[in-house]
Enzyme design. Structure first.
Site, PDB file in Angstrom:
ATOM      1  N   THR A  45      37.353 -13.688   8.321  1.00 35.60           N
ATOM      2  CA  THR A  45      37.477 -15.136   8.383  1.00 35.60           C
ATOM      3  C   THR A  45      36.130 -15.835   8.370  1.00 35.60           C
ATOM      4  OG1 THR A  45      38.202 -16.970   9.800  1.00 35.60           O
ATOM      5  CG2 THR A  45      37.587 -14.952  10.911  1.00 35.60           C
ATOM      6  N   TYR A  80      38.799 -16.165  18.296  1.00 35.64           N
ATOM      7  CA  TYR A  80      39.353 -15.690  17.023  1.00 35.64           C
ATOM      8  C   TYR A  80      38.237 -15.182  16.118  1.00 35.64           C
ATOM      9  CZ  TYR A  80      41.197 -15.935  12.272  1.00 35.64           C
ATOM     10  OH  TYR A  80      41.533 -15.660  10.967  1.00 35.64           O
TER      11      TYR A  80
END
Length: 334
Positions: A122, A146
């Site tokens: 990501t 995250y």
């Protein structure tokens, strides 16, 4: 190039991005085995040409059995948790579902002699980048659990590839949106947090309005700016990355997966209004924890490394495909 020696294992293949990767692999002639616990995925989203194994990726016995039984020669790893604000509120969930589970999967891959691994990473690994567009070699300083959970997984892959006969590609996604252009799959999660998904839900009457989190960012209109990539283009990039790993087994890669341009939240909602010919109500709220002002990919490396060119890199096209899928879900009663 299709490796006839065995199947590609796709973890999280019953989910949004994973199901599109399954389609892209099958369409390219690969055989596929999906491993998914169906907590957030759907068995009906798995193309019937693939084999579905219902299991958690951290279930070593189930995963190693599937690797052995299906002679898996590559793993594409999509399983995990993906909601940034939730990661701030519940970081241990993210370190369990993303980092610890990935460690188990990598160990299973090494134990099973799987030579190729493609990881769903990501742009959140960059945190708040010092420059935009951001390049792969720029500092990685995540500002939420995250992003950190994914960066830790990248580090594991790097170290394991140095110690074992396995190579990898980590694709750092920017904002994924849209749906399969011929309507075979799309974003189906109830309560999804993706902006375009939320917006087309509002456009089809499934939501009353769209919340806009933050109007005071240092951007063109004060709302957050992101690089949106069509999910089918992203899936195609995974297939191209697999072919690269097979052709060059000594090399591994970290690549930005984006289009190299950004749109603000308001610009995205303008596109939804334009495509639907209606005006969606916007509710302006404060910033969410862990959200940077702007994230745009420098995508020159992925374009140079892969035999891949985006085919649906147009915001209105992304919105149109997402809207068509939303209408399909309504027709199916989902």
């Amino acid at each position: 190039m299709v490796d006839a020696a065995g199947k590609v294992m796709v973890t999280g293949g019953a989910g949004y991005i994973g199901s599109h990767a399954v389609l892209a692999l099958l369409d390219a002639g690969h055989e596929v085995v999906v491993v998914d616990n169906l907590v957030t995925g759907f068995d009906w989203a798995v193309d019937p040409r693939a084999v579905l194994v219902v299991a958690n990726v951290a279930d070593d016995a189930a995963v190693r059995g599937a690797i052995r039984d299906h002679r898996v020669h590559a793993i594409m790893h999509f399983a995990g948790s993906v909601v940034v604000p939730e990661s701030v509120a519940d970081p241990l969930k993210y370190y369990r579902n993303n980092t610890a589970a990935t460690r188990s999967l990598i160990e299973s891959a090494v134990a099973g002699g799987v030579p190729h691994f493609i990881f769903s990473s990501t742009a959140a690994t960059y945190g708040t980048p010092a420059r935009v567009p951001v390049q792969e070699g720029d500092p990685t300083i995540p500002i939420n659990p995250y992003g950190m959970s994914k960066l830790m997984s990248e580090a594991m892959l790097r170290d394991v590839a140095a110690a074992h006969p396995i190579n990898y590609a980590a694709l750092r996604y920017f904002n994924v949106a849209g749906a399969d252009p011929v309507g075979r799959s799309g974003q189906s999660t109830v309560g999804a947090t993706h902006l375009i998904k939320i917006a087309v839900e509002a456009a089809t009457g499934r939501r009353d309005a769209v919340s806009v989190f933050g109007t005071d960012f240092d951007t063109v209109d004060g709302t957050g700016v992101r690089d949106y990539i069509h999910v089918s283009d992203l899936a195609a990039a995974h297939v191209a990355a697999l072919e690269l790993l097979v052709a060059n087994p000594a090399d591994s890669h970290i690549l930005n997966a984006g289009y190299g341009r950004g749109f603000s939240v308001n610009q995205v909602l303008d596109a939804v209004d334009r495509v639907t010919n209606r005006t969606i109500e916007r509710r302006y709220e404060g910033r969410r924890a862990g959200d940077p002002a702007e994230l745009i990919a420098d995508n020159r490396a992925i374009l140079a490394a892969l035999v891949w060119q985006p085919r649906r890199d147009d915001l209105d096209t992304i919105v149109t495909d997402a809207l068509a899928w939303e209408r399909t879900l309504a027709e199916r009663g989902r």
